[in-house]
Write a protein that holds these residues in place. Structure first.
Motif, short mmCIF file in Angstrom:
data_model
loop_
_atom_site.label_atom_id
_atom_site.label_comp_id
_atom_site.label_asym_id
_atom_site.label_seq_id
_atom_site.Cartn_x
_atom_site.Cartn_y
_atom_site.Cartn_z
N GLY A 1 0.73 -1.05 -0.03
CA GLY A 1 -0.01 0.23 -0.14
C GLY A 1 0.83 1.18 -0.25
N GLY A 2 0.56 1.82 1.01
CA GLY A 2 1.14 3.34 1.09
C GLY A 2 2.69 3.48 0.89
N GLN A 3 3.16 2.44 1.76
CA GLN A 3 4.81 2.57 1.82
C GLN A 3 5.40 1.93 0.40
N ASN A 4 4.81 1.09 -0.33
CA ASN A 4 5.15 0.84 -1.54
C ASN A 4 5.03 2.25 -2.40
N VAL A 5 4.17 2.94 -2.34
CA VAL A 5 3.88 4.11 -3.37
C VAL A 5 4.96 5.20 -2.86
N TYR A 6 5.12 5.30 -1.55
CA TYR A 6 5.99 6.25 -0.81
C TYR A 6 7.39 5.86 -1.63
N VAL A 7 7.87 4.94 -1.43
CA VAL A 7 9.25 4.31 -1.58
C VAL A 7 9.48 4.38 -3.29
N ALA A 8 8.60 4.06 -3.99
CA ALA A 8 8.50 4.10 -5.56
C ALA A 8 8.76 5.52 -6.01
N HIS A 9 7.96 6.25 -5.42
CA HIS A 9 7.84 7.81 -5.92
C HIS A 9 9.09 8.54 -5.43
N LEU A 10 9.71 8.16 -4.38
CA LEU A 10 10.77 9.10 -3.70
C LEU A 10 11.73 8.38 -4.51
N ALA A 11 12.07 7.11 -4.83
CA ALA A 11 13.24 6.67 -5.56
C ALA A 11 13.27 7.50 -6.91
N ARG A 12 12.05 7.43 -7.54
CA ARG A 12 11.89 7.89 -9.15
C ARG A 12 12.30 9.44 -9.07
N GLU A 13 11.85 9.99 -8.13
CA GLU A 13 12.07 11.71 -7.99
C GLU A 13 13.39 11.91 -7.71
N LEU A 14 14.05 11.03 -6.80
CA LEU A 14 15.78 11.37 -6.53
C LEU A 14 16.42 11.08 -7.74
N GLY A 15 16.06 9.82 -8.47
CA GLY A 15 16.74 9.57 -9.78
C GLY A 15 16.63 10.64 -10.76
N LYS A 16 15.47 11.34 -11.02
CA LYS A 16 15.38 12.36 -11.96
C LYS A 16 16.08 13.44 -11.45
N ARG A 17 16.58 13.54 -10.31
CA ARG A 17 17.57 14.90 -9.77
C ARG A 17 18.88 14.33 -9.76
N GLY A 18 19.13 13.34 -10.37
CA GLY A 18 20.53 12.76 -10.64
C GLY A 18 21.19 12.04 -9.52
N TYR A 19 20.45 11.64 -8.41
CA TYR A 19 20.92 10.67 -7.49
C TYR A 19 20.86 9.36 -8.07
N GLN A 20 22.04 8.55 -7.70
CA GLN A 20 21.91 7.07 -7.72
C GLN A 20 21.26 6.44 -6.72
N VAL A 21 20.13 5.90 -7.05
CA VAL A 21 19.50 5.23 -5.80
C VAL A 21 19.22 3.54 -5.88
N ASP A 22 19.72 2.86 -4.98
CA ASP A 22 19.25 1.53 -4.81
C ASP A 22 18.10 1.23 -3.81
N VAL A 23 17.14 0.53 -4.12
CA VAL A 23 16.16 0.30 -3.34
C VAL A 23 16.32 -1.31 -2.99
N PHE A 24 16.59 -1.54 -1.53
CA PHE A 24 16.78 -2.87 -1.15
C PHE A 24 15.72 -3.28 -0.25
N THR A 25 15.16 -4.52 -1.06
CA THR A 25 13.44 -5.15 -0.41
C THR A 25 14.21 -6.63 -0.50
N ARG A 26 13.17 -7.12 0.35
CA ARG A 26 13.46 -8.53 0.54
C ARG A 26 12.79 -9.57 -0.81
N ARG A 27 13.66 -10.58 -1.18
CA ARG A 27 13.35 -11.37 -2.13
C ARG A 27 12.00 -12.04 -1.75
N ASP A 28 10.80 -11.87 -2.29
CA ASP A 28 9.83 -12.87 -2.09
C ASP A 28 9.19 -13.73 -3.11
N LYS A 29 9.89 -13.75 -4.00
CA LYS A 29 9.71 -14.90 -5.18
C LYS A 29 10.89 -15.31 -5.51
#
Length: 259
Positions: free
Chosen positions: A23-51
């Motif tokens: 829900g909300g945290q997925n959306v928050y992290v996705a958009h935050l990462a995307r917007e930081l990337g647009k501004r030139g930051y290199q972003v790695d999102v670490f999440t648990r492998r669930d498949k």
């Protein structure tokens, strides 16, 4: 170029919003990462492998990657049962970071379990830690009581994170108040950064035009309930309120539930 490690153990930006624990945290992290990337930051999102068949690293957006961390069984597990796997999550994340020679300038942990993993990374690698809780255990227990499935150890973990994080992001003034009153947070180390919105999805328009587009009656008292269909979102309260408006006050109220 600054490099940021966003840590979100159960909420992957790749998940389908509205599914279990998504829900909300997925959306928050996705958009935050995307917007930081647009501004030139290199972003790695670490999440648990669930498949089991997920790639180790997935390109998500310009300058943004999602890193799947092996911690516990490679299947979906309710987030209330993930805490025992967080030490392994932290160790695997540190191993990935050590293989990556460029290093990271900051860790940004989202949710208290990500904080557990992030503390291990900070201790081993000396990287500053920013903490966003998204929800606080003591507040959740106060309102949900026995329906709260997280262990009591969450409270001590959050106390430690409040003490140890280099900066805490509160998402609203109430969040700041809860951190100070319930966790003795130092207000000087807390920054209030309200959640944003995507103006590609949400924008103002004339109310009459909006009602017409939705085929709603132009003047009927209407309530929109938007959120995941789980009890703690309070949909039952809205249904009772609509019933009260109609039965006790004669208001021709209508409820639209979107989830």
């Amino acid at each position: 170029m600054h490099r940021i490690a966003l840590i979100s153990e159960h909420a992957s930006p790749l998940a389908s919003v509205g599914s279990i624990d998504c829900g909300g945290q997925n959306v928050y992290v996705a958009h935050l990462a995307r917007e930081l990337g647009k501004r030139g930051y290199q972003v790695d999102v670490f999440t648990r492998r669930d498949k089991a068949l997920l790639p180790d690293v997935v390109a998500f957006a310009p300058n943004v990657r999602v890193v799947h961390v092996a911690a516990g069984p490679a299947r979906q597990i309710p987030k209330e049962q993930l805490l025992p796997f967080m030490p392994a999550f932290g160790d695997e994340m540190v191993a990935f970071m050590r293989r990556d020679s460029k290093g990271y300038d900051v860790l940004h942990a989202n949710f208290f379990m990500s904080g557990v993993a992030a503390l291990r990374a900070r201790a081993m690698l000396g990287i500053p830690l920013v903490m966003t809780f998204h929800a606080l255990g003591k507040v959740r227990r106060l309102h949900q009581g026995s329906a709260d499935g997280f262990p009591d150890s969450r409270f001590d973990i959050e106390d430690e994170l409040v003490r140890e994080a280099d900066c805490i992001v509160a998402e609203c003034p109430q969040d700041l108040e809860d951190l100070v009153e319930l966790y003795a947070a130092d207000p000087a180390r807390v920054e209030v950064v309200p959640c944003g919105f995507d103006d590609g999805e949400f924008s103002p328009m004339d109310r009459g035009q909006a009602r017409e587009a939705l085929h709603w009656a132009p003047r009927t008292f209407s309530v929109l309930q938007l959120g995941r269909l789980v009890p703690r979102k309070g949909i039952d309260n809205v249904i009772r309120a609509i019933g009260c408006l109609r039965a006790s006050f004669g208001v021709d109220a209508r409820l639209y539930v979107v989830g």
